[in-house]
Design an enzyme around this catalytic site. Structure first.
Site: not given
Ligand code: GTP
Ligand code: IMP
Ligand code: MG
Length: 335
Positions: A13, A43
């Site tokens: 995230d 994402h």
């Molecule tokens: P996974 O693949 O699940 O690990 O997720 P991810 O890396 O794509 O991130 P995800 O979108 O779950 O979470 C990031 C959060 O931060 C989202 O709500 C985005 O919209 C937000 N975000 C991304 N970049 C920025 C930034 O520069 N500033 C702020 N304030 N929010 C951001």
């Molecule tokens: P699982 O991958 O669903 O088995 O979860 C195992 C651990 O990884 C838990 O702590 C989840 O919250 C974390 N996890 C899995 N995928 C993500 C992701 O995309 N973003 C953040 N945490 C994740």
């Molecule tokens: Mg995410």
């Protein structure tokens, strides 16, 4: 043109979706391929006032000419995939490797009721752990065995390597983050697979020698969702004071918030072979920087923080995200 990969440097995230979407829109790759575990990832992509949450298809869908591929290493939930193709209007653009592992209803049930996975580890309940276990036991089905996936089937490594041989750009998208890697994370509080750059390359079927750039995404304030150690975690009161509150894209659980962890960032950059860093959320550090797209617009505090990140990791910060929307970014790559 070249091959760029985006991976998560902390606990997932970090904002990979946003960075990938920006790179796809800006660099115009022919192919965007997704690696990583599966639909446990969410994402977030924000384009103007529209917000998309993607669990299966690549975040690079915002580049309208790009082919969107799901690598063989990824677990596919056919319902989630089809729903995303439909609702984001991606028909004809998405390819699923014929060897992807399949998440069955039984895997989801197991993930949700298993007290160890759900209770102790805090899994996402998306069935990924049990499906990867079935894969290791060689009892899992593959995408090619699933009727409703026939229209998407392809050979992802072949498509990527062909595009590279024609001199086209390829963008590879990682999911999750370093701290929840099965190999290098805080075991047993981890996901069911490695999440580092080498694994993501294997997921989409590209050899390490063909990856030119690895962008590791770090959040200015790292977050962690689910159980497990988080050394720099701050109190909820402190997070509230900083006006930071985040909820999981997939599970809607509240994310724990922490301070910058230079030691973890350095180790993560090393194992990922980072060539550049993408730093997200600097607007949290100083809200006056929200939406900035030039380095000069950043405040002294943010510039000093960027220098700290470079000092800690010994890797140049090339992308600085200043807000969730696609265009809220400082791109220093050409400078
Ligand atoms: P996974 O693949 O699940 O690990 O997720 P991810 O890396 O794509 O991130 P995800 O979108 O779950 O979470 C990031 C959060 O931060 C989202 O709500 C985005 O919209 C937000 N975000 C991304 N970049 C920025 C930034 O520069 N500033 C702020 N304030 N929010 C951001
Ligand atoms: P699982 O991958 O669903 O088995 O979860 C195992 C651990 O990884 C838990 O702590 C989840 O919250 C974390 N996890 C899995 N995928 C993500 C992701 O995309 N973003 C953040 N945490 C994740
Ligand atoms: Mg995410």
């Amino acid at each position: 043109m070249s091959t760029a990969m985006v991976v998560g440097g902390f606990f997932g995230d970090e904002g990979k979706g946003k960075i990938i979407a920006y790179l796809a829109k800006h660099d115009d790759p022919e192919v965007v391929a997704r690696g990583g575990v599966g639909p446990n990832a969410g994402h977030t992509v924000v384009v103007e006032d529209k917000k998309y949450a993607l669990r299966m298809v690549p975040s690079g869908f915002v580049c309208e000419s790009a082919r969107l591929l799901v690598g063989a290493g990824v677990l596919v939930n056919p319902d989630v995939l089809k729903q995303e193709v439909e609702s984001f209007g991606l028909k004809g653009r998405v390819g699923v490797d014929k060897r992807c592992g399949i998440i069955e209803e039984a895997h989801i049930e197991e993930d949700k009721k298993n007290t160890y996975l759900k209770g102790k580890i805090g899994s996402t309940g998306s069935g990924c752990g049990p499906a990867n276990a079935a894969r290791a036991m060689r009892t899992a089905r593959q995408a090619k065995d699933v009727e409703e996936l026939q229209e998407f089937l392809c050979d992802v490594p072949q498509e990527i390597n062909d595009a590279l041989n024609r001199g086209k750009g390829v963008l590879i998208e990682g999911t999750q983050g370093f701290g929840i890697s099965l190999l290098y994370g805080t075991y047993p509080f981890v996901t069911s697979k490695d999440t580092t750059a080498s694994q993501i390359a294997a997921d989409v079927g590209i050899g390490p020698t063909r990856v030119d750039d690895v962008a590791v995404v770090f959040k200015s304030f790292p977050t962690r969702v689910g159980e497990g150690p988080f050394e720099t975690q701050m109190t909820e009161a402190k997070a509230a004071e900083l006006n930071i509150e985040e909820f999981g894209t997939v599970t809607k659980r509240k994310r724990r918030i922490g301070q910058w962890d230079g030691k973890m960032a350095a180790y993560s950059a090393m194992i990922n072979g980072a060539t550049m860093i993408a730093l997200s959320g600097v607007d949290r550090l100083d809200p006056s920087c929200r939406g900035a797209s030039e380095y000069e617009e950043l405040s002294k505090e943010v510039k000093e923080f960027v220098a700290t990140v470079e000092h800690d990791t010994r890797v140049p910060v090339k992308l600085i995200s200043t807000g969730p929307e696609l265009s809220e970014i400082v791109d220093l790559r050409a400078k």
